[in-house]
Design a protein around this motif. Structure first.
Motif, PDB file in Angstrom:
ATOM      1  N   UNK A  49       0.666  -1.006   0.117  1.00  0.00           N
ATOM      2  CA  UNK A  49       0.061  -0.203  -0.023  1.00  0.00           C
ATOM      3  C   UNK A  49       0.822   1.691   0.520  1.00  0.00           C
ATOM      4  N   UNK A  50       1.484   1.480   0.680  1.00  0.00           N
ATOM      5  CA  UNK A  50       2.669   2.207   0.770  1.00  0.00           C
ATOM      6  C   UNK A  50       3.177   2.291  -0.810  1.00  0.00           C
ATOM      7  N   UNK A  51       3.980   1.456  -1.126  1.00  0.00           N
ATOM      8  CA  UNK A  51       4.085   2.122  -2.795  1.00  0.00           C
ATOM      9  C   UNK A  51       3.484   1.995  -3.461  1.00  0.00           C
ATOM     10  N   UNK A  52       2.232   1.982  -3.734  1.00  0.00           N
ATOM     11  CA  UNK A  52       1.096   2.328  -4.309  1.00  0.00           C
ATOM     12  C   UNK A  52       0.750   4.239  -4.418  1.00  0.00           C
ATOM     13  N   UNK A  53       1.011   4.270  -2.828  1.00  0.00           N
ATOM     14  CA  UNK A  53       1.008   5.905  -2.687  1.00  0.00           C
ATOM     15  C   UNK A  53       2.497   6.322  -2.950  1.00  0.00           C
ATOM     16  N   UNK A  54       3.799   6.106  -3.236  1.00  0.00           N
ATOM     17  CA  UNK A  54       4.574   6.672  -3.578  1.00  0.00           C
ATOM     18  C   UNK A  54       4.846   6.682  -4.889  1.00  0.00           C
ATOM     19  N   UNK A  55       4.394   5.271  -5.567  1.00  0.00           N
ATOM     20  CA  UNK A  55       4.281   6.229  -6.965  1.00  0.00           C
ATOM     21  C   UNK A  55       2.945   6.388  -7.566  1.00  0.00           C
ATOM     22  N   UNK A  56       1.543   6.746  -6.713  1.00  0.00           N
ATOM     23  CA  UNK A  56       1.074   8.010  -7.366  1.00  0.00           C
ATOM     24  C   UNK A  56       1.321   9.045  -6.470  1.00  0.00           C
ATOM     25  N   UNK A  57       2.523   9.359  -5.640  1.00  0.00           N
ATOM     26  CA  UNK A  57       2.860  11.035  -6.160  1.00  0.00           C
ATOM     27  C   UNK A  57       3.870  10.890  -6.097  1.00  0.00           C
ATOM     28  N   UNK A  58       5.367   9.929  -7.017  1.00  0.00           N
ATOM     29  CA  UNK A  58       5.628  10.702  -7.870  1.00  0.00           C
ATOM     30  C   UNK A  58       5.457  10.777  -9.473  1.00  0.00           C
ATOM     31  N   UNK A  59       4.711  10.058  -9.783  1.00  0.00           N
ATOM     32  CA  UNK A  59       3.792  10.866 -11.047  1.00  0.00           C
ATOM     33  C   UNK A  59       3.794  11.390 -10.926  1.00  0.00           C
ATOM     34  N   UNK A  60       2.808  11.747  -9.828  1.00  0.00           N
ATOM     35  CA  UNK A  60       2.181  13.680  -9.715  1.00  0.00           C
ATOM     36  C   UNK A  60       3.294  14.168  -9.210  1.00  0.00           C
ATOM     37  N   UNK A  61       4.480  14.209  -9.246  1.00  0.00           N
ATOM     38  CA  UNK A  61       5.521  15.268  -9.458  1.00  0.00           C
ATOM     39  C   UNK A  61       6.442  15.404 -11.015  1.00  0.00           C
ATOM     40  N   UNK A  62       6.113  14.278 -11.100  1.00  0.00           N
ATOM     41  CA  UNK A  62       6.488  14.646 -12.427  1.00  0.00           C
ATOM     42  C   UNK A  62       5.591  14.980 -13.879  1.00  0.00           C
ATOM     43  N   UNK A  63       4.393  15.210 -13.691  1.00  0.00           N
ATOM     44  CA  UNK A  63       3.270  15.735 -14.190  1.00  0.00           C
ATOM     45  C   UNK A  63       2.716  16.997 -13.792  1.00  0.00           C
ATOM     46  N   UNK A  64       3.513  17.971 -13.345  1.00  0.00           N
ATOM     47  CA  UNK A  64       2.784  18.492 -12.340  1.00  0.00           C
ATOM     48  C   UNK A  64       4.187  20.197 -12.703  1.00  0.00           C
ATOM     49  N   UNK A  65       3.972  21.195 -13.115  1.00  0.00           N
ATOM     50  CA  UNK A  65       5.134  22.115 -13.334  1.00  0.00           C
ATOM     51  C   UNK A  65       5.179  22.702 -11.949  1.00  0.00           C
ATOM     52  N   UNK A  66       4.341  23.149 -11.229  1.00  0.00           N
ATOM     53  CA  UNK A  66       4.910  23.612  -9.591  1.00  0.00           C
ATOM     54  C   UNK A  66       4.956  23.409  -8.169  1.00  0.00           C
ATOM     55  N   UNK A  67       5.002  22.371  -7.698  1.00  0.00           N
ATOM     56  CA  UNK A  67       5.524  21.778  -6.780  1.00  0.00           C
ATOM     57  C   UNK A  67       4.972  22.963  -5.544  1.00  0.00           C
ATOM     58  N   UNK A  68       4.957  22.400  -4.028  1.00  0.00           N
ATOM     59  CA  UNK A  68       4.646  23.845  -3.018  1.00  0.00           C
ATOM     60  C   UNK A  68       6.007  22.787  -2.321  1.00  0.00           C
TER      61      UNK A  68
END
Length: 199
Positions: A49-68
């Motif tokens: 479950x932790x791996x799944x969340x991490x993959x989602x976060x990495x995908x979101x980082x890669x497709x987001x222009x600006x991160x907080x």
């Protein structure tokens, strides 16, 4: 598309990831107290479950222009805390492979690791708005790493008092997983301290 990117909540994802990792370490503690098949398998469930969340976060980082948070820091933090769940499962897996029982040293170290995971979760919950709180909690996590390191060396010293070479080799490997997990928790705390300085 840009509206979707702006709506991503990285803070919420980090909290979610830290919660699952905390649950994985808690599951490890439960297994060390009572090493049943079911309790060991539950550690694997939380690790996946932790791996799944991490993959989602990495995908979101890669497709987001600006991160907080700086994207490199965000990636490193997510990867580092995920390692705690990985080591939790590796510990269960090798306890089974070596056909040994968790002893009082392993239980004590797992409980200290759980305190570290609790602290990292608090850090994530405070990260968006309470930077001083993050710094204070991250410092506590680092002190817990020192405490676990002492537990590790005490357990190794006691282990080498026996002449049972097989036991020494098996338990030393398991104890090392706990020590490495604590190192990752300490590294996560360092990253958090760096992040709050930049924010």
């Amino acid at each position: 598309m840009f509206k979707r990117k702006e709506s991503l909540n990285f803070y919420a994802l980090l909290i979610q990831q830290a919660q699952v990792i905390r649950d994985a370490v808690a599951a490890l503690c439960a297994f060390c107290e009572d090493p049943t098949q079911e309790k060991g398998d539950f550690v694997k469930v939380k690790e996946k479950e932790a791996d799944t969340i991490r993959r989602q976060l990495v995908e979101d980082i890669n497709r987001t222009f600006i991160t907080p948070i700086d994207r490199d820091d965000l990636y490193r933090l997510s990867t580092s805390i995920d390692d705690l769940a990985d080591y939790a499962w590796t510990t269960v897996k090798e306890v089974r492979i070596y056909d040994i029982q968790p002893d009082e040293h392993l239980l004590a170290m797992s409980r200290t690791l759980l305190q570290m995971a609790d602290g990292l979760l608090i850090c994530m919950q405070k990260l968006e708005k309470d930077h001083a709180g993050v710094a204070a909690e991250a410092t506590k996590v680092k002190k817990l790493e020192n405490a676990l390191n002492v537990q590790f060396h005490q357990s190794i010293a006691e282990l080498f008092e026996t002449d049972d070479i097989k036991k020494i080799l098996k338990y030393r490997e398991i104890y090392s997983h706990m020590n490495h997990a604590a190192d990752k928790g300490d590294f996560s705390a360092d990253i958090l301290l760096d992040i709050v300085v930049k924010l």
